[in-house]
Design a protein around this motif. Structure first.
Motif, PDB file in Angstrom:
ATOM      1  N   ASP A 204      -3.073  -8.507   1.199  1.00 50.42           N
ATOM      2  CA  ASP A 204      -4.326  -8.166   0.527  1.00 50.42           C
ATOM      3  C   ASP A 204      -4.445  -8.931  -0.787  1.00 50.42           C
ATOM      4  OD1 ASP A 204      -6.704  -6.491   0.471  1.00 50.42           O
ATOM      5  OD2 ASP A 204      -5.768  -5.500  -1.235  1.00 50.42           O
TER       6      ASP A 204
ATOM      7  N   TYR B 235     -11.025  -1.749   5.266  1.00 52.57           N
ATOM      8  CA  TYR B 235     -10.679  -0.382   4.857  1.00 52.57           C
ATOM      9  C   TYR B 235     -11.877   0.403   4.320  1.00 52.57           C
ATOM     10  CZ  TYR B 235      -5.614  -1.124   5.195  1.00 52.57           C
ATOM     11  OH  TYR B 235      -4.341  -1.343   5.641  1.00 52.57           O
TER      12      TYR B 235
ATOM     13  N   VAL C 293       0.829  -1.202   0.000  1.00 51.21           N
ATOM     14  CA  VAL C 293       0.000   0.000   0.000  1.00 51.21           C
ATOM     15  C   VAL C 293       0.868   1.259   0.000  1.00 51.21           C
ATOM     16  CG1 VAL C 293      -0.289   0.063   2.536  1.00 51.21           C
ATOM     17  CG2 VAL C 293      -2.055   1.040   1.059  1.00 51.21           C
ATOM     18  N   SER C 294       1.988   1.244   0.720  1.00 51.23           N
ATOM     19  CA  SER C 294       2.829   2.446   0.797  1.00 51.23           C
ATOM     20  C   SER C 294       3.616   2.664  -0.494  1.00 51.23           C
ATOM     21  CB  SER C 294       3.789   2.351   1.987  1.00 51.23           C
ATOM     22  OG  SER C 294       3.068   2.331   3.193  1.00 51.23           O
TER      23      SER C 294
ATOM     24  N   VAL D  30      -6.712   3.641  -1.410  1.00 50.49           N
ATOM     25  CA  VAL D  30      -5.823   2.570  -1.861  1.00 50.49           C
ATOM     26  C   VAL D  30      -5.710   1.530  -0.743  1.00 50.49           C
ATOM     27  CG1 VAL D  30      -3.515   1.973  -2.670  1.00 50.49           C
ATOM     28  CG2 VAL D  30      -4.519   4.188  -3.281  1.00 50.49           C
ATOM     29  N   VAL D  31      -6.155   0.313  -1.031  1.00 51.41           N
ATOM     30  CA  VAL D  31      -6.054  -0.806  -0.096  1.00 51.41           C
ATOM     31  C   VAL D  31      -4.987  -1.745  -0.637  1.00 51.41           C
ATOM     32  CG1 VAL D  31      -7.314  -2.715   0.986  1.00 51.41           C
ATOM     33  CG2 VAL D  31      -8.517  -0.576   0.405  1.00 51.41           C
ATOM     34  N   GLY D  32      -4.072  -2.182   0.228  1.00 48.45           N
ATOM     35  CA  GLY D  32      -3.024  -3.071  -0.248  1.00 48.45           C
ATOM     36  C   GLY D  32      -2.398  -3.841   0.881  1.00 48.45           C
ATOM     37  N   SER D  33      -1.351  -4.585   0.557  1.00 41.39           N
ATOM     38  CA  SER D  33      -0.625  -5.312   1.589  1.00 41.39           C
ATOM     39  C   SER D  33       0.221  -4.328   2.386  1.00 41.39           C
ATOM     40  CB  SER D  33       0.271  -6.381   0.952  1.00 41.39           C
ATOM     41  OG  SER D  33      -0.537  -7.324   0.263  1.00 41.39           O
ATOM     42  N   SER D  34       0.492  -4.681   3.639  1.00 41.72           N
ATOM     43  CA  SER D  34       1.220  -3.739   4.496  1.00 41.72           C
ATOM     44  C   SER D  34       2.131  -4.460   5.472  1.00 41.72           C
ATOM     45  CB  SER D  34       0.234  -2.849   5.270  1.00 41.72           C
ATOM     46  OG  SER D  34      -0.669  -3.640   6.004  1.00 41.72           O
TER      47      SER D  34
ATOM     48  N   GLY E  30      -3.114   7.367   4.952  1.00 40.92           N
ATOM     49  CA  GLY E  30      -1.900   7.491   4.156  1.00 40.92           C
ATOM     50  C   GLY E  30      -1.428   8.914   3.948  1.00 40.92           C
TER      51      GLY E  30
ATOM     52  N   ARG F 194       0.755   4.222  -2.891  1.00 43.67           N
ATOM     53  CA  ARG F 194       0.183   5.538  -2.580  1.00 43.67           C
ATOM     54  C   ARG F 194       1.042   6.708  -3.049  1.00 43.67           C
ATOM     55  NH1 ARG F 194      -1.957   4.091   3.531  1.00 43.67           N
ATOM     56  NH2 ARG F 194      -4.105   3.595   2.955  1.00 43.67           N
TER      57      ARG F 194
ATOM     58  N   LYS G 136      -1.969   3.931   8.191  1.00 46.28           N
ATOM     59  CA  LYS G 136      -2.429   2.679   7.591  1.00 46.28           C
ATOM     60  C   LYS G 136      -3.662   2.904   6.720  1.00 46.28           C
ATOM     61  CE  LYS G 136      -3.148  -0.791  10.663  1.00 46.28           C
ATOM     62  NZ  LYS G 136      -2.824  -2.248  10.659  1.00 46.28           N
TER      63      LYS G 136
END
Ligand SMILES: [Ca+2]
Ligand SMILES: [Ca+2]
Lengths: 317, 317
Positions: A221, A233, A175-176, A193-197, B235, A179, B232
Motif C-alpha cells: 500500500d 478497501y 495493516v495487522s 485502516v488500510v495498509g500493506s499485507s 480486522g 490495527r 483482511k
C-alpha cells in the motif's frame, strides 16, 4: 447519548496549531464543505478523509517504528535460530549493524519482515505487537512508540470526525501491525485502516478457527498502491488526503481529481529541535516530487516548526 | 442531532418476523450482549455483524443477479464483438442457451465476468452497473433487481445498527458491483462491503486520476475466503454472522469461535410460493453441510416460510 456535531464557535478545535495560513486553510475548507448552503457542500456519506501514518500521524525517525519491532523480534527469536548469527540480514541485526542491514536492500528487509511477521496466527501476532508496544521505548524520547503520535493531527482527526468525516489510515505499514493500537491512539477502528499485507489461510479444527499468516506478500500500500488500496478497501475517493512523503503523492493526486471540493495536505518535517528535519534527500519519508507538486497545485503544506506549537501529547500542559 | 439508541419497548423492531423461536433468539441475543449489566455484554467497538448478500439480503434465483448483469452486458457489447457469435461462452449467452453457458463451467463464467467487468475505469464500471439496475427487471417479479431485497433482513440490519452493531456485507459477489447500490439498499457504505475483486492499476495523466480494472482475479471472497476477507478488510472477528449457503460455513465457524457470546444465523429457503425453496441439491446457494452443522451446533436457522410474514419491501402494506 448526545453526539456533539460541532464545537461551540468560541472554542478552538485545533489549539496545537498556530494561527496562520495552514490552520486557516483547514478551517475554511471544513467550514465550506459542511455548510448545506454552500456550493461546495459535501454530503456526509462522501466525507472520506485518508491519512498516511508513518511520519504523518506518528514519527518515523531514526527508522520506521515497525522496523524497530522487527529488529527487536529477531533478537528475541535468535535463541531458536542459531543459524542467524551467520546469515544476513539477521547477522546485521544481531550485531546492531544498521548500515549492514540497509545494505541488504529491499530483499533483506522483506526477509526480516517475513521471519518476524509470518508463521503465527493473527491472534498470536496481535499479542506479540501489543506486548512489544508495552515493553519498548523509542531511543531518543525514551517513551513507548505510541506516545510519539502528533497532537496536532489528533486534533485534526477529532475535528474532522466532529464534522462527520469518516477518517481512514492509508499507510505503507503493515495493516495487522497498525490495527493493534490505532483504535486507541487515533480513534480509528481496524476496518478503517488500510495498509500493506501478507497472505493468510483459514484453519479450522474441531471448533477452533484461526487465520494463519503466510510468508508471502499480498499487497503493498504505497505510491500507486495507495489509490489502489483506497479503491479496494474504501470504495470512495477521498475528499481530504494527508501525507508526508512522495509515497503519498498518488493518493493526493487521486483525491485532487474530485467532483467535490477537495483538500490535499502535506506535512513537511522542518523541526530538527523538537522532532526531525528532513525532506528531499531523506531515505526515510523522502518528500521531493511531492513538495514540487504541492507548490505547483497550491496544496497545503504544514511547516511543522512554524505551524505546530506542540508535537506530542505528553508535551501538552 | 439525537441518535435513537433503542426503540421504545412497546415497538416491535422486527415486524416482518413472525413470533417464534427464531425471532426470540435474535432479540434475546441482542438484548443480552448490549446490556452493560450482563455477563455477555460486548463493548460497542466489538459489535461486528457480517452478512452474506446473494440469497441472504436479496434473492439469487433463478440465477445470481450479477450473472444476469454479465449476460445483459454481453448482449449489449456483442455488436462490437462479432467473433462472439461463434465463441463460447459468449455464443451460449447470445443464443439464450443457459445450459450451454453452465456447461462451460467455472472457466467459462470467469471469461464472461472478465469480458464484462474489466477494461474500463472504476467510474465507468460504476455507471454501467447503475444504468443496468435502472433499466433491468427480474424475470419473475418484473421489478428492478434491487427491489428484491428481503424486508425482514432490512429490519434486522436496522435493529442491529440501532444497538450500535457495525454491519458489513461479506459476499462472494463482486465488491465493485455491490458497492454501487448497497448504501441505498441496505444503509451499508462501500467501505463496509467485502467481496470478490479483480486487480486494478492507477492511471494518472495531467491531473486525471483513474483506477482501471484488469482482467485478472485478485480475491475470491467465498468459503474459506470469507474469514480471510473479514480479517483482511475488517480486522475483527464478527460476533454476529449471517448467511444462507455452504459458502458461508467458514464465516459462521470463524464467528462461533469467539471470546464473546456470538450468534450464527442461516437463512433456509423454504418458501416456493413467495420466493424459492432450495437447499441440499441446489447448484445456486447450496445449503447442505451448513444445515448439518447448524443442527449440531445449535445455530439459528430461519425458516423463510414460517418465520417471515413478508418477503420484499414492495409487499409491505
Ligand atoms: Ca509517511
Ligand atoms: Ca449466499
Amino acid at each position: 447519548e448526545l453526539i456533539a456535531t460541532s464545537p461551540a464557535p468560541e472554542q478552538d478545535p485545533l489549539p496545537s496549531w498556530n494561527e496562520g495560513s495552514t490552520k486557516s486553510a483547514i478551517l475554511d475548507y471544513v467550514t465550506a464543505v459542511t455548510n448545506p448552503d454552500s456550493a461546495d457542500f459535501i454530503p456526509i456519506d462522501d466525507r472520506i478523509a485518508t491519512f498516511d501514518n508513518d511520519g504523518n500521524l506518528w514519527s518515523e525517525q531514526p527508522a520506521y517504528f515497525q522496523l524497530f519491532f522487527a529488529i527487536d523480534r529477531v533478537k528475541v527469536m535468535a535463541e531458536s535460530h542459531p543459524e542467524w548469527k551467520d546469515t544476513m540480514p539477521f547477522k546485521a541485526v544481531l550485531e546492531d549493524d544498521m548500515a549492514g542491514l540497509i545494505s541488504t536492500g529491499e530483499h533483506g528487509l522483506l526477509e526480516l519482515v517475513m521471519a518476524t511477521h509470518a508463521g503465527m496466527t493473527a491472534i498470536e501476532f496481535e499479542s506479540i505487537v501489543d506486548d512489544w508496544l508495552k515493553a519498548s521505548k523509542h531511543p531518543r524520547f525514551d517513551r513507548p512508540y505510541n506516545d510519539l503520535v502528533y497532537q496536532p493531527m489528533l486534533e485534526l482527526l477529532t475535528y474532522l470526525r466532529a464534522h462527520q468525516f469518516k477518517t481512514f489510515i492509508v499507510s505503507g505499514g503493515g495493516v495487522s501491525f497498525m490495527r493493534v493500537w490505532t483504535e486507541d491512539a487515533y480513534g480509528i477502528p481496524p476496518d478503517q485502516v488500510v495498509g500493506s499485507s501478507i497472505k493468510t489461510v483459514f484453519e479450522y479444527d474441531n471448533g477452533q478457527a484461526s487465520i494463519r499468516r503466510l510468508a508471502e506478500l499480498d499487497f503493498i500500500d504505497d505510491k500507486a498502491g495507495k489509490p489502489i488500496g483506497i479503491h479496494k478497501y474504501i470504495g470512495k475517493r477521498p475528499v481530504f488526503a494527508s501525507g508526508n512523503s512522495d509515497g503519498d503523492l498518488q493518493m493526493l493526486q487521486y483525491s485532487a481529481d474530485n467532483t467535490y471540493k477537495s483538500f490535499q495536505l502535506y506535512l513537511h518535517h522542518t523541526d530538527a529541535e523538537r522532532e526531525w528535519a528532513y525532506d528531499r534527500d531523506s531515505s526515510i519519508g523522502r518528500l521531493d516530487k511531492g513538495l514540487d507538486e504541492a507548490a505547483a497545485k497550491g496544496w497545503t503544506v504544514i511547516d511543522m516548526k512554524g505551524d505546530w506549537n506542540v508535537i506530542y501529547p505528553f508535551q501538552v500542559d
